[in-house]
Design an enzyme around this catalytic site. Structure first.
Site, mmCIF file in Angstrom:
data_model
loop_
_atom_site.group_PDB
_atom_site.id
_atom_site.type_symbol
_atom_site.label_atom_id
_atom_site.label_comp_id
_atom_site.label_asym_id
_atom_site.label_seq_id
_atom_site.Cartn_x
_atom_site.Cartn_y
_atom_site.Cartn_z
ATOM 1 C CE LYS A 174 -4.540 -1.813 1.479
ATOM 2 N NZ LYS A 174 -5.586 -1.509 2.953
ATOM 3 C CE LYS A 187 -9.174 -11.437 -1.278
ATOM 4 N NZ LYS A 187 -8.731 -11.028 -0.101
ATOM 5 C CE LYS A 243 -14.859 -5.257 2.241
ATOM 6 N NZ LYS A 243 -14.909 -5.301 3.659
HETATM 7 P P1 AMP Z 1 -11.826 -8.279 3.271
HETATM 8 O O1 AMP Z 1 -13.472 -7.901 2.419
HETATM 9 O O2 AMP Z 1 -10.598 -7.632 2.178
HETATM 10 O O3 AMP Z 1 -11.684 -6.586 4.437
HETATM 11 O O4 AMP Z 1 -12.110 -9.283 3.068
HETATM 12 C C1 AMP Z 1 -12.729 -9.073 5.270
HETATM 13 C C2 AMP Z 1 -12.792 -11.029 4.620
HETATM 14 O O5 AMP Z 1 -13.472 -11.806 4.176
HETATM 15 C C3 AMP Z 1 -11.451 -12.043 4.940
HETATM 16 O O6 AMP Z 1 -11.140 -12.130 6.239
HETATM 17 C C4 AMP Z 1 -11.297 -12.262 3.616
HETATM 18 O O7 AMP Z 1 -10.580 -12.726 4.006
HETATM 19 C C5 AMP Z 1 -12.610 -12.585 2.956
HETATM 20 N N1 AMP Z 1 -12.230 -12.045 1.309
HETATM 21 C C6 AMP Z 1 -13.209 -10.639 0.737
HETATM 22 N N2 AMP Z 1 -12.797 -11.502 -0.239
HETATM 23 C C7 AMP Z 1 -12.696 -12.355 -0.519
HETATM 24 C C8 AMP Z 1 -13.157 -13.699 -1.822
HETATM 25 N N3 AMP Z 1 -13.100 -13.384 -2.601
HETATM 26 N N4 AMP Z 1 -13.064 -14.526 -1.086
HETATM 27 C C9 AMP Z 1 -13.044 -15.377 -0.076
HETATM 28 N N5 AMP Z 1 -13.185 -14.816 1.151
HETATM 29 C C10 AMP Z 1 -13.126 -13.066 0.864
#
Ligand code: AMP
Ligand code: TRP
Length: 335
Positions: free
Chosen positions: A114, A197, A200
């Site tokens: 980042k 991946k 959000k």
């Molecule tokens: P984040 O949205 O990156 O803050 O992720 C929050 C939680 O969701 C974390 O435990 C991530 O590992 C899980 N997560 C986010 N995006 C994915 C994805 N595309 N596939 C699987 N798990 C995800």
């Protein structure tokens, strides 16, 4: 015997969670809350390391909490609260920062990525100490396990190192937590760009299935998902990333095995397969969305639930913080 403790959290970084969050995190959390004394936070302090509109951050915090509950996290069973409601998080983070090496924090790959992307002037000290705050989250609750995605593994390793260092320097204070890394199959990819991946913060909305999307919109996104020209519904992550991703989502949401789904769609086209998946998606997320919107319709009640849970969290957190203050030699204020 009391249950082992579990801690996890997510940033309120969008109005809606996406299906990757649901399959990769919330479904596990929901299952684990039975066997563990689980704490789930909406980590709004962490979200401040990114630019935010204040009113929007408040709204995203409520929305994230509502989606936890709608997805099956039960606030009567698990402790579901907002990180900033428990002051001990920021307080312990300060203490832990004094036992964290500057170089050690600088080796965190998420920080390196980042800060390289933004440049050092646009990189805040908060982003640098982000993993220390995460360590405080976990250690305050004498946590046994921390279920996270593999991108967070290094942060949990740092948490372990800090706990061990503190314990050896000041005497036994923290339980040393174990990361529980979700299976690779739980990684969900973007429907339009199935080697990236699902996120959000994706640039385009077309490949992201939002939990709070209108079901008709989600169905349309599934029907438009990128596949390949081979025409067979078969799992092959290398050669067929689009179809494989859809199979993983299908299997995760139905609890079925991938080969059984392949068999069901053998000799049928992608159109049929996508229609089947669209139905699964609508059936799964329709009720989740409705429940979340219902909860958001009564923000005062939602706030009350969060406040009651924050009080439960605070009791546990303050006990740990008090012990830490004593250990490091802060003078107790007399009552
Ligand atoms: P984040 O949205 O990156 O803050 O992720 C929050 C939680 O969701 C974390 O435990 C991530 O590992 C899980 N997560 C986010 N995006 C994915 C994805 N595309 N596939 C699987 N798990 C995800
Ligand atoms: N950093 C985590 C993420 O981005 C969120 C988080 C903050 C967290 N504190 C935590 C996860 C404590 C588990 C435990 O996904």
């Amino acid at each position: 015997m009391s249950k082992p403790r579990l801690y996890s959290g997510m940033q309120p970084s969008a109005d809606s969670l996406q299906v990757g969050n649901y399959i990769g995190a919330l479904m596990q959390w929901r299952d684990l809350q039975e066997a563990y004394d689980a704490f789930f936070s909406v980590v709004d302090l962490h979200a401040l390391t990114q630019p935010n509109d204040p009113a929007e951050l408040r709204e995203k915090t409520r929305r994230t909490a509502a989606q936890y509950i709608a997805a099956g996290i039960e606030p009567a069973k698990s402790t579901l609260y907002v990180q900033s409601h428990v002051a001990a998080h920021a307080e312990l983070a300060w203490i832990l920062s004094t036992v964290t090496g500057f170089g050690e924090a600088g080796r965190m790959t998420q920080f390196k990525d980042k800060s390289q992307r933004y440049g050092s002037d646009a990189t805040s000290v908060g982003l640098f100490t982000y993993p220390v705050l995460m360590a405080a989250d976990i250690l305050l609750y004498q946590t046994d396990i921390v279920p996270v995605g593999d991108d967070q593994k290094q942060h949990v390793e740092l948490t372990r190192d800090l706990a061990e260092r503190f314990n050896s320097r000041y005497g036994d204070t923290f339980r040393v937590p174990m990361p529980v890394i979700q299976q690779d199959t739980a990684r969900i990819y973007d429907l339009q760009n199935p080697t990236a991946k699902m996120s959000k913060s994706a640039e385009s909305d077309a490949g992201v299935l939002w939990l709070l999307d209108d079901p008709a919109v989600s169905a349309k996104k599934v029907m438009r998902a990128v596949t390949d020209s081979d025409g067979t519904v078969r799992y092959d992550r290398e050669a067929k990333p689009g179809v494989s991703n859809l199979l993983v989502i299908y299997a995760a949401l139905t609890g079925r095995q991938i080969p059984a789904i392949e068999d069901e769609y053998a000799g049928r086209g992608y159109g049929d397969f996508k229609k089947g998946l669209a139905e699964v998606v609508v059936n799964e997320f329709g009720p989740v969305r409705e429940r979340a919107l219902e909860l958001l319709d009564d923000p005062a009640e939602l706030d009350r639930v969060l406040a009651a849970n924050a009080a439960k969290a605070e009791d546990v957190a303050n006990r740990t913080l008090g012990a830490v203050y004593d250990k490091v030699g802060l003078l107790r204020r007399t009552r």
